[in-house]
Design a protein around this motif. Structure first.
Motif, mmCIF file in Angstrom:
data_model
loop_
_atom_site.group_PDB
_atom_site.id
_atom_site.type_symbol
_atom_site.label_atom_id
_atom_site.label_comp_id
_atom_site.label_asym_id
_atom_site.label_seq_id
_atom_site.Cartn_x
_atom_site.Cartn_y
_atom_site.Cartn_z
ATOM 1 N N VAL A 44 0.782 -1.145 -0.042
ATOM 2 C CA VAL A 44 -0.002 -0.058 0.078
ATOM 3 C C VAL A 44 0.778 1.273 0.123
ATOM 4 O O VAL A 44 1.740 1.299 0.694
ATOM 5 C CB VAL A 44 -1.106 -0.076 1.237
ATOM 6 C CG1 VAL A 44 -1.619 1.289 1.358
ATOM 7 C CG2 VAL A 44 -1.963 -1.118 1.303
ATOM 8 N N SER A 45 0.644 2.161 -0.764
ATOM 9 C CA SER A 45 1.150 3.504 -0.932
ATOM 10 C C SER A 45 0.282 4.411 -0.944
ATOM 11 O O SER A 45 -0.508 4.564 -1.696
ATOM 12 C CB SER A 45 2.049 3.662 -2.145
ATOM 13 O OG SER A 45 3.097 2.601 -2.269
ATOM 14 N N LEU A 46 0.521 5.519 -0.027
ATOM 15 C CA LEU A 46 -0.402 6.568 0.370
ATOM 16 C C LEU A 46 0.346 7.933 0.249
ATOM 17 O O LEU A 46 1.476 7.943 0.532
ATOM 18 C CB LEU A 46 -1.009 6.593 1.741
ATOM 19 C CG LEU A 46 -1.987 5.382 2.067
ATOM 20 C CD1 LEU A 46 -2.265 5.303 3.481
ATOM 21 C CD2 LEU A 46 -3.130 5.315 1.126
ATOM 22 N N LEU A 47 -0.372 8.957 -0.335
ATOM 23 C CA LEU A 47 0.286 10.287 -0.728
ATOM 24 C C LEU A 47 -0.659 11.191 -0.168
ATOM 25 O O LEU A 47 -1.887 11.289 -0.424
ATOM 26 C CB LEU A 47 0.588 10.502 -2.120
ATOM 27 C CG LEU A 47 1.328 12.105 -2.188
ATOM 28 C CD1 LEU A 47 2.695 12.121 -1.598
ATOM 29 C CD2 LEU A 47 1.448 12.158 -3.546
ATOM 30 N N PHE A 48 -0.182 11.934 1.068
ATOM 31 C CA PHE A 48 -1.085 12.960 1.715
ATOM 32 C C PHE A 48 -0.568 14.215 1.254
ATOM 33 O O PHE A 48 0.609 14.607 1.436
ATOM 34 C CB PHE A 48 -0.911 12.867 3.172
ATOM 35 C CG PHE A 48 -1.517 11.624 3.685
ATOM 36 C CD1 PHE A 48 -3.055 11.678 3.994
ATOM 37 C CD2 PHE A 48 -0.702 10.435 3.896
ATOM 38 C CE1 PHE A 48 -3.254 10.367 4.565
ATOM 39 C CE2 PHE A 48 -1.136 9.255 4.510
ATOM 40 C CZ PHE A 48 -2.509 9.402 4.797
ATOM 41 N N VAL A 49 -1.389 15.151 0.387
ATOM 42 C CA VAL A 49 -1.085 16.564 0.130
ATOM 43 C C VAL A 49 -1.944 17.384 0.713
ATOM 44 O O VAL A 49 -2.969 17.581 0.584
ATOM 45 C CB VAL A 49 -1.093 16.545 -1.601
ATOM 46 C CG1 VAL A 49 -0.492 18.062 -1.825
ATOM 47 C CG2 VAL A 49 -0.439 15.685 -2.229
ATOM 48 N N GLU A 50 -1.054 18.082 1.697
ATOM 49 C CA GLU A 50 -1.773 19.229 2.545
ATOM 50 C C GLU A 50 -1.389 20.504 1.896
ATOM 51 O O GLU A 50 -0.197 20.700 1.709
ATOM 52 C CB GLU A 50 -1.336 18.938 3.912
ATOM 53 C CG GLU A 50 -1.344 17.746 4.429
ATOM 54 C CD GLU A 50 -0.371 17.405 5.662
ATOM 55 O OE1 GLU A 50 0.281 18.558 6.004
ATOM 56 O OE2 GLU A 50 -0.487 16.405 6.280
ATOM 57 N N ALA A 51 -2.305 21.376 1.433
ATOM 58 C CA ALA A 51 -1.965 22.511 0.892
ATOM 59 C C ALA A 51 -2.771 23.990 1.437
ATOM 60 O O ALA A 51 -3.864 23.707 1.843
ATOM 61 C CB ALA A 51 -2.669 22.615 -0.677
ATOM 62 N N ALA A 129 -10.741 2.404 3.864
ATOM 63 C CA ALA A 129 -11.867 1.394 4.597
ATOM 64 C C ALA A 129 -11.140 0.347 5.047
ATOM 65 O O ALA A 129 -11.282 -0.086 6.429
ATOM 66 C CB ALA A 129 -13.197 1.398 3.982
ATOM 67 N N ASP A 130 -10.452 -0.530 4.115
ATOM 68 C CA ASP A 130 -9.854 -1.678 4.375
ATOM 69 C C ASP A 130 -8.833 -1.597 5.241
ATOM 70 O O ASP A 130 -8.055 -2.645 5.783
ATOM 71 C CB ASP A 130 -9.443 -2.384 3.405
ATOM 72 C CG ASP A 130 -8.314 -1.737 2.437
ATOM 73 O OD1 ASP A 130 -8.405 -0.425 2.372
ATOM 74 O OD2 ASP A 130 -7.436 -2.509 1.895
ATOM 75 N N LEU A 131 -8.271 -0.325 5.534
ATOM 76 C CA LEU A 131 -7.046 -0.221 6.506
ATOM 77 C C LEU A 131 -7.712 0.273 7.872
ATOM 78 O O LEU A 131 -6.936 0.721 8.857
ATOM 79 C CB LEU A 131 -6.029 1.106 5.979
ATOM 80 C CG LEU A 131 -5.446 0.766 4.766
ATOM 81 C CD1 LEU A 131 -4.736 2.008 4.380
ATOM 82 C CD2 LEU A 131 -4.561 -0.589 4.851
ATOM 83 N N GLY A 132 -9.037 0.531 8.138
ATOM 84 C CA GLY A 132 -9.624 0.741 9.481
ATOM 85 C C GLY A 132 -10.312 2.181 9.507
ATOM 86 O O GLY A 132 -10.555 2.550 10.468
ATOM 87 N N GLN A 158 -2.624 7.672 12.523
ATOM 88 C CA GLN A 158 -2.573 7.076 13.856
ATOM 89 C C GLN A 158 -3.566 5.923 13.658
ATOM 90 O O GLN A 158 -3.415 4.944 13.976
ATOM 91 C CB GLN A 158 -3.184 8.237 14.910
ATOM 92 C CG GLN A 158 -1.863 8.996 15.432
ATOM 93 C CD GLN A 158 -0.839 7.897 16.087
ATOM 94 O OE1 GLN A 158 -0.995 6.973 16.635
ATOM 95 N NE2 GLN A 158 0.268 8.536 16.102
ATOM 96 N N ALA A 159 -4.825 6.099 13.258
ATOM 97 C CA ALA A 159 -5.824 5.237 12.899
ATOM 98 C C ALA A 159 -5.280 3.982 11.980
ATOM 99 O O ALA A 159 -5.987 2.890 12.362
ATOM 100 C CB ALA A 159 -7.064 5.793 12.077
#
Length: 172
Positions: A44-51, A129-132, A158-159
């Motif tokens: 699993v690869s996630l990218l969080f872009v906060e602007a 969803a599948d990650l909780g 954290q979740a």
């Protein structure tokens, strides 16, 4: 518009985190390629872009494929080049915030008003969803008054079990 792009990847060795530079990317596929390069064999690869303390976009790849995108507000696509790259082609609306706030929450029974009633979340709100983290909880986090995109990212991490990795990266 300023932004922070944080990749969080899970491989057989656990979670890892890294910052990405998106400025030179021409389109969302180039951004997805950068995400793939963080840990090529990642499950699993996630990218969080906060602007600009206003917008959050989450990209997800499973085993380097099947790009899924969620944005906290579609107006990000109108306000910046990065926003247009990430959300410009998204046609699938996220669940309505009002419905998400009406869903029961495992953590509390409080119903909180959206911080921005004009916010229009878009994309796949179920991508975690599948990650909780079900869609209604993601939308509730995005709507919580006073929550900045960095706060939402920290709570999500954290979740799903990678909060320490994110915190370590941010403190470095």
């Amino acid at each position: 518009m300023s932004y922070v792009a944080t990749a969080v990847v899970r491989s057989k060795d656990g979670w890892g985190a890294a910052e990405l530079e998106l400025t030179g990317a021409a389109d969302i596929e180039e951004i997805a390629d950068q995400l793939r390069e963080v840990e090529p064999p990642a499950d699993v690869s996630l990218l969080f872009v906060e602007a600009d303390d206003a917008y959050l976009v989450i990209l997800r790849l499973d085993q380097g494929e099947d790009l899924r995108v969620f944005g906290s507000d579609s107006s990000f696509a109108d306000e910046s080049r990065i926003g247009a790259m990430l959300l410009g082609d998204i046609e699938i609306p996220a669940l309505e915030i009002d419905k998400a706030l009406a869903e029961p929450d495992d953590e509390s029974d409080e119903r909180r008003p959206a911080a921005d009633p004009e916010a229009d979340p878009v994309g796949d709100a179920d991508l975690l969803a599948d990650l909780g983290l079900p869609a209604h909880r993601l939308l509730r986090l995005c709507a919580r008054e006073g929550m900045l995109p960095a706060d939402i990212t920290a709570e999500i991490c954290q979740a799903i079990g990678c909060g320490d990795e994110l915190e370590e990266l941010r403190e470095a």
